[in-house]
Each structure stands twice: as structure tokens, then as C-alpha cells.
Design a protein around this motif. Structure first.
Motif, short mmCIF file in Angstrom:
data_model
loop_
_atom_site.label_atom_id
_atom_site.label_comp_id
_atom_site.label_asym_id
_atom_site.label_seq_id
_atom_site.Cartn_x
_atom_site.Cartn_y
_atom_site.Cartn_z
N GLU A 1 18.38 46.10 -34.39
CA GLU A 1 19.65 46.82 -34.57
C GLU A 1 20.44 46.26 -35.75
O GLU A 1 21.08 47.01 -36.49
CB GLU A 1 20.51 46.73 -33.29
CG GLU A 1 20.07 47.66 -32.17
CD GLU A 1 18.78 47.21 -31.52
OE1 GLU A 1 18.48 45.99 -31.55
OE2 GLU A 1 18.06 48.08 -30.98
N LYS B 1 21.46 52.87 -27.85
CA LYS B 1 21.38 51.41 -27.88
C LYS B 1 21.99 50.87 -29.17
O LYS B 1 22.74 49.88 -29.16
CB LYS B 1 19.93 50.97 -27.75
CG LYS B 1 19.73 49.46 -27.71
CD LYS B 1 18.26 49.12 -27.57
CE LYS B 1 18.03 47.61 -27.58
NZ LYS B 1 16.58 47.28 -27.50
N HIS B 2 21.66 51.51 -30.29
CA HIS B 2 22.19 51.08 -31.59
C HIS B 2 23.70 51.26 -31.64
O HIS B 2 24.43 50.37 -32.10
CB HIS B 2 21.53 51.90 -32.71
CG HIS B 2 22.04 51.56 -34.07
ND1 HIS B 2 21.63 50.44 -34.77
CD2 HIS B 2 22.94 52.19 -34.87
CE1 HIS B 2 22.25 50.39 -35.93
NE2 HIS B 2 23.05 51.45 -36.02
N GLU C 1 10.93 53.61 -25.82
CA GLU C 1 12.25 54.21 -25.73
C GLU C 1 12.26 55.55 -26.45
O GLU C 1 11.61 55.71 -27.48
CB GLU C 1 13.31 53.29 -26.35
CG GLU C 1 13.48 51.97 -25.62
CD GLU C 1 14.50 51.08 -26.32
OE1 GLU C 1 14.57 51.13 -27.57
OE2 GLU C 1 15.21 50.34 -25.64
N GLU D 1 14.12 58.62 -28.64
CA GLU D 1 15.01 58.56 -29.79
C GLU D 1 16.47 58.52 -29.35
O GLU D 1 17.30 57.83 -29.95
CB GLU D 1 14.77 59.77 -30.70
CG GLU D 1 13.44 59.72 -31.45
CD GLU D 1 13.34 58.51 -32.37
OE1 GLU D 1 14.36 58.15 -32.99
OE2 GLU D 1 12.25 57.92 -32.43
N LYS E 1 17.25 54.99 -28.15
CA LYS E 1 17.38 54.09 -29.30
C LYS E 1 18.72 54.29 -30.00
O LYS E 1 19.38 53.32 -30.39
CB LYS E 1 16.24 54.32 -30.29
CG LYS E 1 14.88 53.85 -29.80
CD LYS E 1 13.82 54.12 -30.85
CE LYS E 1 12.44 53.65 -30.38
NZ LYS E 1 11.39 53.94 -31.38
#
Length: 376
Positions: free
Chosen positions: A188, A150-151, A142, A144, A147
Motif C-alpha cells: 500500500e 484496503k488501500h 483479494e 479488486e 484491494k
């Protein structure tokens, strides 16, 4: 001639309900009746455990609210607040006692459940509502940005649950909460708890930081265990709790060492963040102070000769004129130019003259005022 191995029967527990019956009795019907009675007893037992747990959760919620109220009342000095504080402290004492009683009841219930004999229902019942074992974690590369997105999405969806997990203390409570919310067993969650720790330390909530730090290391240990076993973290978090609760000294020491190291790192990061915020604040204040020429009056003042600083301290123009008259003309012009660019010296109408004559104007202004003073 082969023989039947009857030794296996030694390992099978025969219930008292399954004794020999009269040949005229319908055995299948009797079995169904007994089975139904056993199922009802099991459901009643399970319902009793759920009720105890429900009461415990509600008790802890009330206790947390009461403790928060006590913290607020301790800041007030009024008589009414003192009376309310006394009542709240008594309520806190009562709730703590109730919490201990509920925990004891729940422990007794769990011990009783473990002692229950196995039967066809308990052997065929799922151990967990959802089991994920020996599943290799997805290995996707993935970016940055992905990510980060997603977080962000994960936190927006589960932030309330993340904060709840961060405030838990007991191993059993943490394990049960993750069993009920297996989606929290992921990277996460660990990242969110790290940020939460730093935020709490910046806010000087040190005790809360240490509590959340404990839960952060719990999640990190689970993730590390999953990596070593090459399985999905959701499929091995129970193994972590089983190991940590057996009081394995070496494993416990490793956990405590990592926890202390993590807390030190959090304090370091919080200190850096505070220093950065202070520098940004100071720079904002500096920008507000800048004079018309873009110079900082504080910096200019500190660079002036002590004699000139004294003039500005006492706001004495006569003294400034005398100091300027004793200085080298070039040096005097340079100092006065910097004073006006920083706003330390505000010129009169001569400030509207052409730029090429500005320096001379500044210096001549002081000289002229000095001459006029002498004539008088």
C-alpha cells in the motif's frame, strides 16, 4: 582423561570492573552495585542519543518551514517582503549549519555506541523493539474492490506518515523511520507513493517528484527482496539498507537504473493525465457552445465556404445575402440550416413556424431581405 578447552576464554572480554575482590567482601552485592551503575551509564548514553535525534528532527522541521516561507516571499515584490526574505535566508543558513552539527553529533554517538564492549546487558537486550523474521507473507486472494478498500483505509489512517517517509533523503533516516513504523513496509505504501509522484509531476513540482520517486523505489526494492526470500517485508527491510549502504556497485547501479526508468514512466503517465484533462475540458467547453440544434458553432464555421466565413467575421448581412444568392439553392439551404442549428444565425419570428417549413423559411428569409434591400 578429558581436558578443559581454555581457548574459548580468548573470545570473552573481561571488564576492569570484574577484577578479583577481597574474600571478606560480599561478591553478589558488589556485582549488583556494579550492574546498577553500568545500567545507569547505558541509560544516560541512550538518553543522550535520543536528545540529539530530537534536536535534529526539530531543526529539520524548522528548516522545512523556513524554506517554504522563502518560496512564498520570493513571489512578492514589496519592500517588506524583501526585508522578510533576507531574514528568512539568514535563518535558513543558520538552520542548515545547525543540522550539519546535529548530524555529526549523531554519527559520533552511533560510532561510540558500536565501540562499546559487550556485557551481560547488551548481549541480552533486544536488537529491535519488534522483529519479524522468516514469516511467510499471507497469500490471500483479494478482489479488486477489497484491494481498493484496503488501500483507502490504509491511506486514511497513515497518510501523514506516508508523506513523511516520501520526503526523507538519507538511508539512515529511512531505515530508522521504517523501524519505528514497520506497518509502512507494505504494498500500500508503494502504491501511494506512485500516485503521489504522478500528482507532483502533473503539478509541475519536478524536484519533489524525483525525491518521492527515490523513496518509491526504496520500498519496491524491499518488497522484491521479500518476495525473493519468501519472507514478510517487515522482516527484511534492514537487509536492503545494509546492502545498499555498503556501496555494492552492481546493486547500486540496478537501483539507479530502476529509479531513472520509474521517473520516465511517471512523466509519461503525468503527460497522459494532462492530455486527458485537456480533452475533458475542451469537451465541456464544446457542450457549452452547442447551438439549439446540437451543433458546435466552431465546427460549423470551419466547414463553411471561405466567402461565408468572411461574412460572419465581418458580421455583414448584406455580404451574406449576396453570397447566398450566388450559391446553389440546395447547398445554401444546407449551410443556413447548419448555421441556425449551431447558433451562428439567429432567425427572427419565422423560427416559430412549423418544422416542415423551417428550412424553406431560413433560406427565404435571406432571399426576402435581399429583395427588400434591392427595392430600397
Amino acid at each position: 582423561m578429558s581436558r578443559i578447552d581454555y581457548s574459548v576464554w580468548d573470545h570473552i572480554e573481561v571488564s576492569d570492573d570484574e577484577d578479583d575482590t577481597h574474600p571478606n567482601i560480599d561478591t553478589p552485592s558488589l556485582f549488583r552495585w556494579r550492574h546498577q551503575a553500568r545500567v545507569e551509564r547505558m541509560e544516560e548514553f541512550q538518553k543522550k542519543g535520543e536528545e540529539i535525534n530530537k534536536v535534529l528532527i526539530e531543526c529539520r522541521r524548522k528548516l522545512a518551514d523556513t524554506q517554504k516561507k522563502i518560496q512564498e516571499l520570493t513571489l512578492s515584490t514589496t519592500d517588506d517582503a524583501k526585508a522578510e526574505l533576507s531574514k528568512a535566508q539568514a535563518e535558513e543558513k543558520r538552520l542548515k549549519k545547525e543540522e550539519r552539527e546535529c548530524e555529526k553529533k549523531l554519527d559520533d554517538h552511533n560510532r561510540e555506541e558500536k565501540k562499546m564492549p559487550w556485557n551481560v546487558d547488551t548481549l541480552s537486550k533486544d536488537g529491535f523493539s519488534k522483529s519479524i523474521v522468516n514469516i511467510k507473507p499471507e497469500s490471500t486472494d483479494e478482489t479488486e474492490e477489497e484491494k481498493e478498500q484496503k488501500h483507502k483505509t490504509f491511506v486514511e489512517k497513515y497518510e501523514k506518515q506516508l508523506k513523511h517517509f516520501g520526503m526523507l533523503r538519507r538511508w539512515d533516516d529511512s531505515q530508522k523511520y521504517l523501524s519505528d513504523n514497520p506497518h509502512l513496509v507494505c504494498e500500500e505504501t508503494a502504491n501511494y507513493l506512485v500516485i503521489m509522484c504522478i500528482d507532483l509531476e502533473v503539478e509541475e513540482k519536478h524536484a519533489l517528484m524525483e525525491q518521492v520517486a527515490h523513496q518509491t523505489i526504496v520500498m519496491q526494492f524491499i518488497l522484491e527482496l521479500a518476495k525473493s526470500l519468501k519472507v514478510d517485508p517487515r522482516g527484511c527491510f534492514r537487509q536492503f539498507f545494509a546492502k545498499i549502504k555498503t556501496a555494492d556497485q552492481q546493486y547500486q547501479e540496478a537501483f539507479n537504473d530502476e529509479l531513472e526508468s520509474f521517473k520516465e514512466r511517471v512523466r509519461g503517465r503525468a503527460k497522459i493525465r494532462i492530455e486527458k484533462a485537456m480533452k475533458e475540458y475542451e469537451e465541456e467547453e464544446r457542450q457549452k457552445r452547442l447551438g439549439p440544434g446540437g451543433l458546435d458553432p466552431v465546427e460549423v464555421y470551419e466547414s463553411l465556404p471561405i466567402e461565408m466565413q468572411k461574412c460572419f467575421d465581418e458580421k455583414d448581412i448584406q455580404m451574406l445575402q449576396e453570397v447566398i444568392s450566388k450559391m446553389d439553392p440546395t447547398e445554401a439551404k444546407a449551410h443556413m440550416k447548419r448555421c441556425i442549428d449551431s447558433g451562428l444565425w439567429v432567425p427572427n419570428s419565422k423560427a416559430g413556424e412549423a418544422d416542415e417549413k423551417e428550412e424553406d423559411g431560413i433560406y427565404e428569409e435571406v432571399k426576402q431581405e435581399q429583395a427588400e434591400t434591392k427595392k430600397e
